[in-house]
Write a protein that holds these residues in place. Sequence first.
Motif, short mmCIF file in Angstrom:
data_model
loop_
_atom_site.label_atom_id
_atom_site.label_comp_id
_atom_site.label_asym_id
_atom_site.label_seq_id
_atom_site.Cartn_x
_atom_site.Cartn_y
_atom_site.Cartn_z
N SER A 1 13.58 -6.57 -13.18
CA SER A 1 14.18 -7.48 -12.21
C SER A 1 14.35 -6.75 -10.88
CB SER A 1 15.54 -7.99 -12.73
OG SER A 1 16.07 -8.94 -11.84
N GLU B 1 13.61 -15.33 -4.16
CA GLU B 1 12.90 -14.66 -5.24
C GLU B 1 13.11 -13.15 -5.18
OE1 GLU B 1 8.36 -14.42 -7.11
OE2 GLU B 1 8.74 -15.48 -5.24
N THR C 1 18.99 -13.16 -7.87
CA THR C 1 18.25 -13.23 -9.13
C THR C 1 18.53 -12.03 -10.02
OG1 THR C 1 16.30 -12.23 -8.07
CG2 THR C 1 16.41 -14.63 -8.13
N LYS D 1 21.83 -12.70 -11.71
CA LYS D 1 21.64 -13.75 -12.71
C LYS D 1 20.93 -13.21 -13.95
CE LYS D 1 19.58 -18.33 -13.35
NZ LYS D 1 18.80 -19.42 -12.71
N ASN D 2 19.87 -12.43 -13.74
CA ASN D 2 19.11 -11.89 -14.86
C ASN D 2 19.95 -10.91 -15.69
OD1 ASN D 2 16.87 -13.34 -14.10
ND2 ASN D 2 15.91 -11.66 -13.00
#
Length: 259
Positions: free
Chosen positions: A90, A98, A103, A106-107
């Motif tokens: 990630s 992106e 992100t 979140k990941n």
Amino acid sequence: MKRVRFFRLKNGDKLAFEYGHINTNLFSLKYITPEILKNLRPVVYTQKKVKVDDNFIITSSIEFLNHYIAEILDEKKVSFVEVERESFFSPTKSVFGEDSVETTQKNYINFTKKKLEKREAIISQKAKLEIAPYIIFSEKILNFFEFSNWKLEDDSLLFISCFYQEDGKKSFSEGLNIKRGGELKIISKYPFGEISVDIRRNFKMENPPTIKFGRNVVVESGVSVFIELEKGSKLFVRDGTKITRNIHVKIPSGSKFEI
């Protein structure tokens, strides 16, 4: 997940595999000698476009990419592992959008949720949690926790960065329940205590903070618990404790705090 042998070249000029490289590498330290490092070559990137405000600026950079170590090491000692990108990699390249901070967060939260759910925790999709990477990515440390029957309800929050056991058993026991809107944060700037490393790269940890979190502890709805542990401090939470009021405390070095 597959483990696949790696060969650098085939037929003199072609790669023997058809995989993209995402620059995530693991090496045994005993193979990364000064002689190996001396033979690494730099890579020059030119015409890289970097967005600044509403404009693009053309830049260049020189980088030493550690995957070139694979070209120097013995082929028989080099391999690669095929994994799903989302479950393993990630990158954080921007603030929004992106491959951004958003992100990545979140990941990592989703990865943590899956880890806990495999150990029989029940976590709402609306819950927020973060357990320090040195806990989540170490099976040894993760075994200090008993996640069975943990329950994180809607809008609850959990943050943990301490892990040492007070009694040599589990640091966190089964049955933790953070009810709707409840918060539990247990942190330390020195989770490993005092760390020292000798010239042979041996290290030891002394005077870490320790925790004994009992069974079936409940943080009631809307209650905020924020506990910070300094080096050598102790936190003890009794079995069956129901926390019904806000607790914000820093435990000094050498002191013990009980709930």
